[in-house]
Motif scaffolding. Structure first.
Motif, PDB file in Angstrom:
ATOM      1  N   VAL A  59       0.838  -1.203   0.000  1.00  0.00           N
ATOM      2  CA  VAL A  59       0.000   0.000   0.000  1.00  0.00           C
ATOM      3  C   VAL A  59       0.871   1.251   0.000  1.00  0.00           C
ATOM      4  O   VAL A  59       0.588   2.231  -0.693  1.00  0.00           O
ATOM      5  N   ASN A  60       1.959   1.221   0.774  1.00  0.00           N
ATOM      6  CA  ASN A  60       2.878   2.353   0.793  1.00  0.00           C
ATOM      7  C   ASN A  60       3.405   2.652  -0.606  1.00  0.00           C
ATOM      8  O   ASN A  60       3.417   3.807  -1.053  1.00  0.00           O
ATOM      9  N   GLY A  61       3.831   1.625  -1.322  1.00  0.00           N
ATOM     10  CA  GLY A  61       4.354   1.822  -2.656  1.00  0.00           C
ATOM     11  C   GLY A  61       3.318   2.324  -3.640  1.00  0.00           C
ATOM     12  O   GLY A  61       3.663   2.970  -4.642  1.00  0.00           O
ATOM     13  N   ALA A  62       2.045   2.054  -3.365  1.00  0.00           N
ATOM     14  CA  ALA A  62       0.965   2.465  -4.257  1.00  0.00           C
ATOM     15  C   ALA A  62       0.449   3.871  -3.954  1.00  0.00           C
ATOM     16  O   ALA A  62      -0.335   4.419  -4.750  1.00  0.00           O
ATOM     17  N   LEU A  63       0.862   4.475  -2.852  1.00  0.00           N
ATOM     18  CA  LEU A  63       0.294   5.763  -2.446  1.00  0.00           C
ATOM     19  C   LEU A  63       0.431   6.858  -3.501  1.00  0.00           C
ATOM     20  O   LEU A  63      -0.531   7.621  -3.716  1.00  0.00           O
ATOM     21  N   PRO A  64       1.574   7.009  -4.189  1.00  0.00           N
ATOM     22  CA  PRO A  64       1.641   8.069  -5.201  1.00  0.00           C
ATOM     23  C   PRO A  64       0.557   7.951  -6.261  1.00  0.00           C
ATOM     24  O   PRO A  64       0.051   8.963  -6.759  1.00  0.00           O
ATOM     25  N   VAL A  65       0.180   6.722  -6.612  1.00  0.00           N
ATOM     26  CA  VAL A  65      -0.884   6.512  -7.597  1.00  0.00           C
ATOM     27  C   VAL A  65      -2.256   6.704  -6.954  1.00  0.00           C
ATOM     28  O   VAL A  65      -3.153   7.329  -7.533  1.00  0.00           O
ATOM     29  N   LEU A  66      -2.435   6.179  -5.746  1.00  0.00           N
ATOM     30  CA  LEU A  66      -3.730   6.318  -5.066  1.00  0.00           C
ATOM     31  C   LEU A  66      -4.093   7.783  -4.856  1.00  0.00           C
ATOM     32  O   LEU A  66      -5.273   8.152  -4.905  1.00  0.00           O
ATOM     33  N   LEU A  67      -3.101   8.616  -4.628  1.00  0.00           N
ATOM     34  CA  LEU A  67      -3.358  10.038  -4.416  1.00  0.00           C
ATOM     35  C   LEU A  67      -3.886  10.724  -5.675  1.00  0.00           C
ATOM     36  O   LEU A  67      -4.444  11.816  -5.596  1.00  0.00           O
ATOM     37  N   GLU A  68      -3.724  10.087  -6.823  1.00  0.00           N
ATOM     38  CA  GLU A  68      -4.248  10.637  -8.062  1.00  0.00           C
ATOM     39  C   GLU A  68      -5.734  10.351  -8.243  1.00  0.00           C
ATOM     40  O   GLU A  68      -6.373  10.932  -9.126  1.00  0.00           O
ATOM     41  N   CYS A  69      -6.276   9.448  -7.429  1.00  0.00           N
ATOM     42  CA  CYS A  69      -7.657   9.006  -7.627  1.00  0.00           C
ATOM     43  C   CYS A  69      -8.636  10.003  -7.015  1.00  0.00           C
ATOM     44  O   CYS A  69      -8.559  10.305  -5.822  1.00  0.00           O
ATOM     45  N   PRO A  70      -9.610  10.515  -7.800  1.00  0.00           N
ATOM     46  CA  PRO A  70     -10.557  11.494  -7.278  1.00  0.00           C
ATOM     47  C   PRO A  70     -11.732  10.867  -6.540  1.00  0.00           C
ATOM     48  O   PRO A  70     -12.611  11.581  -6.063  1.00  0.00           O
ATOM     49  N   ARG A  71     -11.767   9.535  -6.452  1.00  0.00           N
ATOM     50  CA  ARG A  71     -12.866   8.850  -5.786  1.00  0.00           C
ATOM     51  C   ARG A  71     -12.301   7.850  -4.777  1.00  0.00           C
ATOM     52  O   ARG A  71     -11.106   7.541  -4.805  1.00  0.00           O
ATOM     53  N   PRO A  72     -13.128   7.330  -3.874  1.00  0.00           N
ATOM     54  CA  PRO A  72     -12.621   6.402  -2.856  1.00  0.00           C
ATOM     55  C   PRO A  72     -12.034   5.130  -3.476  1.00  0.00           C
ATOM     56  O   PRO A  72     -12.530   4.621  -4.487  1.00  0.00           O
ATOM     57  N   VAL A  73     -10.975   4.637  -2.855  1.00  0.00           N
ATOM     58  CA  VAL A  73     -10.317   3.412  -3.296  1.00  0.00           C
ATOM     59  C   VAL A  73     -10.422   2.371  -2.186  1.00  0.00           C
ATOM     60  O   VAL A  73     -10.566   2.701  -1.002  1.00  0.00           O
ATOM     61  N   GLY A  74     -10.354   1.115  -2.583  1.00  0.00           N
ATOM     62  CA  GLY A  74     -10.390   0.034  -1.609  1.00  0.00           C
ATOM     63  C   GLY A  74      -8.997  -0.482  -1.311  1.00  0.00           C
ATOM     64  O   GLY A  74      -8.105  -0.434  -2.161  1.00  0.00           O
ATOM     65  N   ILE A  75      -8.807  -0.962  -0.096  1.00  0.00           N
ATOM     66  CA  ILE A  75      -7.545  -1.583   0.316  1.00  0.00           C
ATOM     67  C   ILE A  75      -7.886  -2.940   0.915  1.00  0.00           C
ATOM     68  O   ILE A  75      -8.665  -3.033   1.868  1.00  0.00           O
ATOM     69  N   LEU A  76      -7.338  -3.994   0.316  1.00  0.00           N
ATOM     70  CA  LEU A  76      -7.559  -5.346   0.811  1.00  0.00           C
ATOM     71  C   LEU A  76      -6.272  -5.833   1.468  1.00  0.00           C
ATOM     72  O   LEU A  76      -5.290  -6.129   0.788  1.00  0.00           O
ATOM     73  N   PRO A  77      -6.226  -5.887   2.807  1.00  0.00           N
ATOM     74  CA  PRO A  77      -4.977  -6.241   3.498  1.00  0.00           C
ATOM     75  C   PRO A  77      -4.652  -7.724   3.335  1.00  0.00           C
ATOM     76  O   PRO A  77      -5.477  -8.589   3.602  1.00  0.00           O
ATOM     77  N   LEU A  78      -3.412  -7.999   2.902  1.00  0.00           N
ATOM     78  CA  LEU A  78      -2.965  -9.380   2.714  1.00  0.00           C
ATOM     79  C   LEU A  78      -1.637  -9.644   3.400  1.00  0.00           C
ATOM     80  O   LEU A  78      -1.022 -10.685   3.171  1.00  0.00           O
ATOM     81  N   GLY A  79      -1.168  -8.709   4.226  1.00  0.00           N
ATOM     82  CA  GLY A  79       0.141  -8.849   4.847  1.00  0.00           C
ATOM     83  C   GLY A  79       0.094  -9.556   6.182  1.00  0.00           C
ATOM     84  O   GLY A  79      -0.928 -10.100   6.602  1.00  0.00           O
ATOM     85  N   THR A  80       1.228  -9.515   6.876  1.00  0.00           N
ATOM     86  CA  THR A  80       1.337 -10.147   8.193  1.00  0.00           C
ATOM     87  C   THR A  80       0.833  -9.229   9.296  1.00  0.00           C
ATOM     88  O   THR A  80       0.105  -9.652  10.197  1.00  0.00           O
ATOM     89  N   VAL A  81       1.187  -7.954   9.237  1.00  0.00           N
ATOM     90  CA  VAL A  81       0.831  -7.017  10.304  1.00  0.00           C
ATOM     91  C   VAL A  81      -0.458  -6.266   9.981  1.00  0.00           C
ATOM     92  O   VAL A  81      -1.359  -6.151  10.803  1.00  0.00           O
ATOM     93  N   ASN A  82      -0.564  -5.718   8.775  1.00  0.00           N
ATOM     94  CA  ASN A  82      -1.772  -5.024   8.314  1.00  0.00           C
ATOM     95  C   ASN A  82      -2.187  -3.898   9.256  1.00  0.00           C
ATOM     96  O   ASN A  82      -3.331  -3.820   9.706  1.00  0.00           O
ATOM     97  N   VAL A  83      -1.241  -3.000   9.543  1.00  0.00           N
ATOM     98  CA  VAL A  83      -1.541  -1.870  10.420  1.00  0.00           C
ATOM     99  C   VAL A  83      -2.688  -1.038   9.853  1.00  0.00           C
ATOM    100  O   VAL A  83      -3.663  -0.751  10.540  1.00  0.00           O
ATOM    101  N   LEU A  84      -2.588  -0.643   8.590  1.00  0.00           N
ATOM    102  CA  LEU A  84      -3.623   0.196   7.993  1.00  0.00           C
ATOM    103  C   LEU A  84      -4.936  -0.558   7.862  1.00  0.00           C
ATOM    104  O   LEU A  84      -6.007  -0.009   8.139  1.00  0.00           O
TER     105      LEU A  84
END
Length: 316
Positions: free
Chosen positions: A88-113
């Motif tokens: 998700v961190n690596g995707a933030l520059p692209v996500l910030l370009e989106c004018p509408r809500p985006v979904g995040i599906l956590p698949l990691g070990t910690v999944n803080v966000l």
């Protein structure tokens, strides 16, 4: 709270007409454990159970941004990025370009966000929460212009992040053993760092085992935020106290008592600049990912910068 809009669907259309495009990290732990084909079938079935359609793109990390940008450009779908905190961190520059809500599906070990967005439980439960969720505007932080969503730091905590990744590969069968291994090596090998800090217009010199910067306030054993839109950064300074101090810090992180540690000082601000006095390149964490950086680190708050689909309000 504003309901999640349905792209290119007329008012009153049924929820099953919504289409999500899931851009998934093929190297995420959940994908590797499940197997690619089984993972895709499971995701498609989980969305179908909620009356939604899903297009799944399982990609290596280097292709994620390109395909995510394409999904954002397609107004007929709701884009979803699937992976761990680092993905998700690596995707933030692209996500910030989106004018509408985006979904995040956590698949990691910690999944803080993911936890802070209320996306808990099994994959099916997380997908149900996305399908039923509502948009919230959440704060981000930035380091020299690079965004991060939750946690950044150097020193003991940075070493913990690196050692945790090594330990997870070495002990994939037990998170407890992996944590103990990472904590032990971090306690033994951390060296104090000397920092010049500028915060709230004040300058100070700090010698510490670690400096950690978080977007809004974390608390408890599971490191959760009560607010995603609190409008401030929090800076935590772990004083130099030798092996015993670091051992207590690691234990307090595990038990949730870290805020009461006598060796920890916490400050709040909208901006902070950290400069290593030795001028060397040092390891810095970005939501669990680690890089070597030299020079000053200018942390800034990006208030309400990202609209995400959540199963909780921005403030609870």
């Amino acid at each position: 709270m504003e309901k999640l809009s349905e792209p290119s669907v007329e008012a009153g259309a049924e929820a099953q007409q919504r289409c999500f495009r899931v851009i998934a990290n093929a190297r995420a732990g959940t994908v590797l454990e499940t197997g690619a084909e089984n993972f895709v079938r499971r995701i498609e079935a989980a969305f179908a159970d909620e009356g939604c359609r899903a297009e799944i793109e399982l990609l290596p990390p280097r292709q994620l941004q390109e395909r995510l940008r394409a999904a954002i450009g397609d107004k007929t779908v709701i884009p979803v990025i699937a992976g761990g905190d680092g993905t998700v961190n690596g995707a933030l520059p692209v996500l910030l370009e989106c004018p509408r809500p985006v979904g995040i599906l956590p698949l990691g070990t910690v999944n803080v966000l993911g936890r802070d967005l209320g996306l808990l439980g099994t994959i099916e439960e997380r997908i149900a929460a996305i399908c039923q969720g509502e948009p919230v505007a959440m704060d981000l932080g930035s380091i020299n212009g690079r965004p991060f969503h939750s946690i950044s730091g150097m020193g003991f905590f940075s070493l913990m992040a690196r050692e945790r990744e090594h330990a997870r590969r070495r002990f994939p069968f037990s998170r407890t053993i992996a944590f103990a291994f990472a904590a032990t090596r971090s306690i033994l090998f951390t060296r104090p760092i000397r920092i010049e800090m500028e915060i709230g217009g004040d300058q100070r010199q700090v010698e510490a085992d670690a400096v950690l910067v978080t977007v809004n306030e974390f608390d408890g054993a599971d490191w959760r935020r009560s607010r995603l839109d609190g409008g401030r950064l929090e800076v935590h300074i772990l004083d130099t106290g030798g092996l015993l101090s670091r051992a207590k810090a690691a234990l307090s992180m595990l038990t949730g008592s870290w805020r009461t540690s006598r060796n920890l000082v916490s400050l709040t601000a909208e901006a902070v600049t950290l400069t290593r006095r030795d001028k060397r390149r040092g390891h810095v964490t970005f939501d669990g990912e680690v890089e070597r950086r030299a020079g000053s680190l200018e942390y800034r708050l990006l208030p309400a910068a990202l609209q995400v689909i959540a199963a909780r309000r921005a403030e609870i």
